[in-house]
Design a protein around this motif. Sequence first.
Motif, short mmCIF file in Angstrom:
data_model
loop_
_atom_site.label_atom_id
_atom_site.label_comp_id
_atom_site.label_asym_id
_atom_site.label_seq_id
_atom_site.Cartn_x
_atom_site.Cartn_y
_atom_site.Cartn_z
N GLY A 271 2.53 -21.58 -22.89
CA GLY A 271 1.15 -21.46 -23.35
C GLY A 271 0.67 -20.06 -23.65
N MET A 272 1.57 -19.08 -23.65
CA MET A 272 1.13 -17.71 -23.98
C MET A 272 1.43 -17.39 -25.44
SD MET A 272 2.12 -13.96 -22.51
CE MET A 272 3.29 -13.63 -23.82
N GLU A 273 0.43 -16.89 -26.11
CA GLU A 273 0.62 -16.47 -27.50
C GLU A 273 1.49 -15.21 -27.52
OE1 GLU A 273 -2.63 -15.79 -30.79
OE2 GLU A 273 -2.94 -17.60 -29.58
N VAL A 274 2.52 -15.20 -28.34
CA VAL A 274 3.43 -14.05 -28.39
C VAL A 274 3.08 -13.18 -29.58
CG1 VAL A 274 5.84 -13.35 -28.66
CG2 VAL A 274 5.28 -15.33 -27.25
N ASP A 275 2.93 -11.89 -29.33
CA ASP A 275 2.64 -10.93 -30.39
C ASP A 275 3.95 -10.17 -30.70
OD1 ASP A 275 1.86 -8.87 -32.01
OD2 ASP A 275 0.15 -8.25 -30.77
N GLU A 276 4.68 -10.67 -31.72
CA GLU A 276 5.97 -10.05 -32.05
C GLU A 276 5.79 -8.62 -32.56
OE1 GLU A 276 8.75 -12.21 -34.50
OE2 GLU A 276 8.18 -14.09 -33.53
N VAL B 185 12.60 -13.87 -32.53
CA VAL B 185 12.48 -14.81 -31.41
C VAL B 185 13.20 -16.09 -31.81
CG1 VAL B 185 10.90 -16.01 -29.87
CG2 VAL B 185 10.29 -13.75 -30.76
N LEU B 186 14.34 -16.35 -31.17
CA LEU B 186 15.20 -17.46 -31.61
C LEU B 186 14.86 -18.79 -30.94
CD1 LEU B 186 18.74 -15.75 -31.57
CD2 LEU B 186 17.13 -15.93 -33.46
N SER B 187 14.24 -18.73 -29.78
CA SER B 187 13.94 -19.99 -29.09
C SER B 187 12.82 -19.77 -28.09
CB SER B 187 15.18 -20.48 -28.34
OG SER B 187 15.38 -19.69 -27.18
N GLY B 188 12.26 -20.89 -27.61
CA GLY B 188 11.29 -20.84 -26.52
C GLY B 188 9.86 -20.60 -26.97
N VAL B 189 9.65 -20.48 -28.29
CA VAL B 189 8.30 -20.26 -28.81
C VAL B 189 8.08 -21.25 -29.95
CG1 VAL B 189 6.77 -18.60 -29.97
CG2 VAL B 189 8.30 -17.81 -28.14
N TRP B 190 6.95 -21.92 -29.95
CA TRP B 190 6.62 -22.87 -31.01
C TRP B 190 5.18 -22.64 -31.43
CZ3 TRP B 190 3.80 -27.84 -30.84
CH2 TRP B 190 3.92 -28.57 -32.04
N GLN B 191 4.98 -22.53 -32.72
CA GLN B 191 3.66 -22.25 -33.30
C GLN B 191 3.01 -21.06 -32.59
OE1 GLN B 191 1.51 -26.00 -33.48
NE2 GLN B 191 2.66 -26.60 -35.30
N GLY B 192 3.85 -20.05 -32.34
CA GLY B 192 3.33 -18.78 -31.81
C GLY B 192 3.15 -18.74 -30.31
N LYS B 193 3.39 -19.88 -29.62
CA LYS B 193 3.15 -19.88 -28.17
C LYS B 193 4.41 -20.24 -27.39
CE LYS B 193 -1.75 -20.78 -27.79
NZ LYS B 193 -2.78 -21.65 -27.24
N THR B 194 4.54 -19.67 -26.20
CA THR B 194 5.70 -19.95 -25.36
C THR B 194 5.68 -21.41 -24.92
OG1 THR B 194 4.46 -19.20 -23.43
CG2 THR B 194 5.91 -17.59 -24.49
N LEU B 195 6.89 -21.97 -24.74
CA LEU B 195 7.02 -23.40 -24.40
C LEU B 195 7.37 -23.63 -22.93
CD1 LEU B 195 9.19 -24.51 -27.44
CD2 LEU B 195 6.79 -25.09 -27.02
N LEU C 39 0.56 -20.94 -18.31
CA LEU C 39 -0.39 -19.83 -18.16
C LEU C 39 -1.71 -20.33 -17.59
CD1 LEU C 39 -0.94 -16.86 -18.66
CD2 LEU C 39 -1.61 -17.43 -20.99
N ILE C 40 -2.14 -21.52 -18.03
CA ILE C 40 -3.43 -22.06 -17.56
C ILE C 40 -3.38 -22.24 -16.04
CG2 ILE C 40 -4.88 -24.15 -17.58
CD1 ILE C 40 -4.17 -24.50 -20.51
N GLU C 41 -2.27 -22.81 -15.57
CA GLU C 41 -2.13 -23.04 -14.13
C GLU C 41 -2.08 -21.71 -13.37
OE1 GLU C 41 1.35 -25.42 -13.55
OE2 GLU C 41 1.13 -25.39 -11.36
N MET C 42 -1.36 -20.76 -13.93
CA MET C 42 -1.28 -19.45 -13.28
C MET C 42 -2.65 -18.81 -13.15
SD MET C 42 1.99 -17.35 -14.74
CE MET C 42 1.80 -15.87 -13.76
N LYS C 43 -3.45 -18.93 -14.22
CA LYS C 43 -4.78 -18.30 -14.19
C LYS C 43 -5.67 -18.97 -13.16
CE LYS C 43 -5.16 -16.13 -18.68
NZ LYS C 43 -5.76 -16.13 -20.00
#
Length: 389
Positions: free
Chosen positions: A25-30, A59-69, A362-366
Amino acid sequence: MLRYWTAGESHGKALLALVDGFPAGMEVDEQAINVELARRQGGYGRGKRQQLETDAVDVLSGVWQGKTLGSPIALQVINRDYKLERLKDLERPRPGHGDMTGAIKYLGSIRGVLERASARETAVRVAAGMLAKQLLAQFGIDTIGYVTELGGVKITTPSGDVATHRKLRDDSVIYCLAPERNQEFIDLIDDAGERGDTLGGVLEVRVEGLPFGLGTHAQWDRKLDGRIAQAVMAVQAIKGVEIGLGFEAARLPGSQVHDPITFDPARAGEASLGYIRPSNNAGGLEAGMTNGQPLVVRAAKKPIATLRKPLESINWETKQPHRAQYERSDVCAVPAAGVIIEAVVAFEVAAALVEKFGGDSLIEMKARYDLFQQLARRDQPPIESTGGS
Ligand SMILES: Cc1cc2nc3c(=O)[nH]c(=O)nc-3n(C[C@H](O)[C@H](O)[C@H](O)COP(=O)(O)O)c2cc1C
């Protein structure tokens, strides 16, 4: 558990980092990662190779539509200088490198060791660290790395916040906090280069906005000071690590070392929970746990071992005396080391954050972070058990 590994040779096809245990759920800023990759290639004193390549992360894996999976994140940095298959072995091992020792250990070639021992590998450590830095930012935690000493010349750290220091550092050709001294350091590095010599230095990393309780006193391999020391020491050419006063603490009486505790209720909403320490000689860690103060880590980087005026060595085949081999090399990589040390420290802090606040999303962590802050401030009664039989 947040962790990572890297793969790849200096002149191989690509470098890879596999980051495992990153919350969803974290947006990645490449682009932000690429900025740090470019900074790692910069700083005054680098060799020609850095100008040949412009690193960019894929980023080859683990991110979809800009967010971590929440699944493993594979990061790739292509080597534009790929030529490994064409490169010859070295004939004369370089003192200060793994050349001779690695060739003996693996019963193999010098090239086979140096290609992996090379600090080129740190490009993907920086990529992984900058991903971690983006996670830290979600919790108001900020990191900065800068040079505090170069070639034996000390540079004082002016007072100021991270934003002010970042501006100073980014105006400095050696990534220190004194851009007005640019010419002095250019001359120092040029002079060493003309003599066929190289220079080392000291880096400092500061992490601000840390909550209490990352790391633990309870088991040796979960102490955050220990984990940070390992991560920093494992960077190529780092020969010493200090936290807070570091070695200086051994030379002073206790009354001048330990940080008094005061309480200011008006600041209870801050990461420090209002527990104000007039000094921070502990560097933000007591008993392996963050103590609400900024984390301060220093690393000593030795001078580059590949010298244009090489030291005495031998011919690897004949064992006859011969000067060590020279391969295209930096005169001073201290500024770049500051970028790398910041990245590896950020990663360890993020790993401890995930450990404390749970790592699925991320939501749970917050939510867990906020709850912990409330409980630690003691402004909410502890949660009652939900019971059940
Ligand atoms: C950013 C950075 C750049 C480096 N560049 C070079 C270089 O151009 N030439 C070189 O001989 N060593 C370079 N090194 C150092 C070597 O990788 C390192 O000294 C070597 O692998 C032996 O490892 P050790 O010093 O940790 O024992 C660099 C280190 C860092 C951190």
